[in-house]
Write an enzyme that holds these catalytic residues in place. Structure first.
Site: not given
Ligand code: GLU
Length: 502
Positions: A263-265
């Site tokens: 994920s982007k996180r």
């Protein structure tokens, strides 16, 4: 005659293009170019609520930075345009009329509250509400209402959607090129909305209509779309289109720890970029470019996430990837994103890059301090620091001591030296440097000096390095001395002497 290869990358402009999407674009591009086909970019912007300003530009800038050239797209010519779905409404309106006429779609007038009620009611009974053959006749639509009522509602402008009339109890036998035949019963598919109340088509409808109209030969997209394949397959049937594209669903990119979708996180968490180029919204998020990565290395790294070249070779440039790429090399299982490998690729590509790339950066960073260095010397500096670079951003710290006297010294070593007998050594060094004609050849006399005084070679080298570099790491010391020249070396040894005294 085999059909021309035409593939499309179909991003929705709902935010920045992250590396998962970029990899999809890359695989489409490689496949197109390998097969002398066309690479098309189609912007799927029918969902007005999720539209994000600047997103399309970010997508295009990212592709451009990676060297992925577009044959047909919003800003490129092509005979299948427009290439933004919001500009293709006319096509969809015609096509939905066709499905309605054929009886494969119907109008539905159900209010949101009514549908919510059914959903909750089913939940209470431990069931899941599905708008499908089982209950469509009990709901508020053109299948359940008399034709006059439907017409009346439509004429009065009543809010409505158009739904797909999923065939009853049929087995859909569809094919994914990686996984083979996929069988799904239509019992599990609800009557998906094809046209929304705002008069815009949904993703499924616009996507299928466009792939057909744009003569797409292969749909290569992320695995998250595999569950939609049966519906898309049924839409081709409903239109009576016998020629479908081949479908390929790319494996997921997994988190560095190997479990779950990247994920982007994760980028924040592990400190690696998730975009090709920076994304500017409320705040700026840097991409690979701004972190000092070479586009070649990003492309190379991404190409191996879910694809196997079939041998041990790892380093590829874009042209080599095109020559090698084939769908047979794709993996079914997820590919783990390894940030260390990501860095390693960048390091490796920097080693292959032309020195002029580094020289240019040096000239920009140190434009005021270049007087003592001609092009040849700058080239030598580039050569010397290259093996130490993981990113281009490290050029500044790796090269800075060539142009600026150290303004601080490695603390641990400095304190150690303070206690030692540094004075005699430093003045010995000054004498030696001053009397040496050619610093490039100082090493033998340096060794003689150390031996004569029975000094510790390592300690003297340490002092010499600390004075020139400010630290204990760096390239070959005698080469550094030679590049800096007599005057600078003498000055820096005296500066260390002063600092140690105080
Ligand atoms: N617009 C879809 C997306 O954003 C495209 C999916 C597809 O390629 O069919 O991923």
């Amino acid at each position: 005659m085999t059909k021309k290869v035409r593939v499309r990358f179909a991003p929705s402009p709902t935010g920045p293009l992250h590396i998962g999407g970029l990899r999809t674009a890359l695989f489409n591009y490689l496949f197109a170019k390998k097969n002398e086909g066309d690479f098309i970019v189609r912007v799927e912007d029918t969902d007005q609520n999720r539209y994000v300003n600047g997103s399309e530009k970010h997508i295009m800038d990212s592709l451009k930075w990676c060297g992925i050239d577009i044959d047909e797209g919003p800003e490129n010519k092509g005979s299948f345009g427009p290439y933004r779905q919001s500009e293709r409404k006319g096509f969809y309106t015609l096509k939905i009329q066709e499905l309605l006429k054929k009886g494969h779609a119907y109008y539905a007038f159900d209010k949101k509250e009514e549908l919510d009620f059914h959903r909750k009611d089913h939940e209470k009974k431990g069931k899941t509400f599905m708008y499908n053959a089982h209950n469509r006749l009990k709901l508020n639509n053109s299948l359940s209402l008399p034709i006059e009522d439907t017409n009346k509602l439509l004429n009065s402008g009543a809010e409505h959607v158009v739904r797909f009339k999923t065939p009853v109890e049929k087995e859909v036998v569809c094919r994914d090129e990686l996984r083979g035949v996929v069988r799904v019963s239509t019992k599990t598919i609800d009557d998906k909305i094809l046209f929304k109340s705002d008069g815009m088509p949904t993703y499924h409808f616009a996507n299928v209509v466009d792939d057909y109209q744009m003569e797409i030969s292969h749909v290569i997209r992320g695995e998250e779309w595999l569950p939609s394949l049966p519906l898309h397959w049924l839409l081709y049937d409903a239109f009576g289109w016998e020629v479908r594209p081949k479908f390929v669903h790319l494996p997921l990119i997994l988190k560095p720890e190997g479990k779950g979708k990247l994920s982007k996180r994760d980028g924040d968490k592990f400190g690696f970029p998730v975009f090709a180029v920076q994304w500017k919204n409320e705040k700026i998020i840097k991409g690979y470019k701004e972190h000092g990565f070479l586009p070649e290395s990003v492309v190379n790294f991404l190409s191996l996430l879910g694809w196997n070249p079939g041998n041990e070779k790892e380093m590829f440039n874009l042209q080599e990837l095109i020559e090698r790429f084939s769908l047979e090399g794709l993996n079914k299982s997820g590919a783990r994103f390894d940030p260390e490998k990501n860095k390693w690729f960048n390091h490796a590509h920097i080693q292959k890059a032309d020195n002029s790339l580094i020289v240019e950066k040096i000239e920009n960073y140190f434009s005021k301090d270049l007087t003592l260095f001609d092009k040849e010397k700058l080239n030598t500096i580039a050569e010397l620091i290259k093996p130490r670079l993981n990113t281009l951003n490290e050029i500044y710290s790796c090269a800075s001591f060539f142009f600026k006297n150290p303004n601080s010294y490695n603390e641990k070593h400095f304190n150690k030296l303070k206690k030692a007998n540094f004075k005699k050594i430093l003045s010995g060094l000054i004498e030696l440097v001053s009397s040496t004609e050619n610093l490039a050849e100082i090493k033998p006399s340096f060794e003689v000096l150390v031996k004569k005084n029975e000094w510790n070679f390592g300690k003297v080298m340490g002092l010499f390095r600390l004075s020139l570099v400010g630290d204990l790491s760096g390239p070959d010391l005698f080469q550094i001395a030679s590049l800096l020249g007599k005057e600078t070396c003498v000055l820096r040894i005296s500066l260390l002497n002063e600092a140690l005294k105080n």
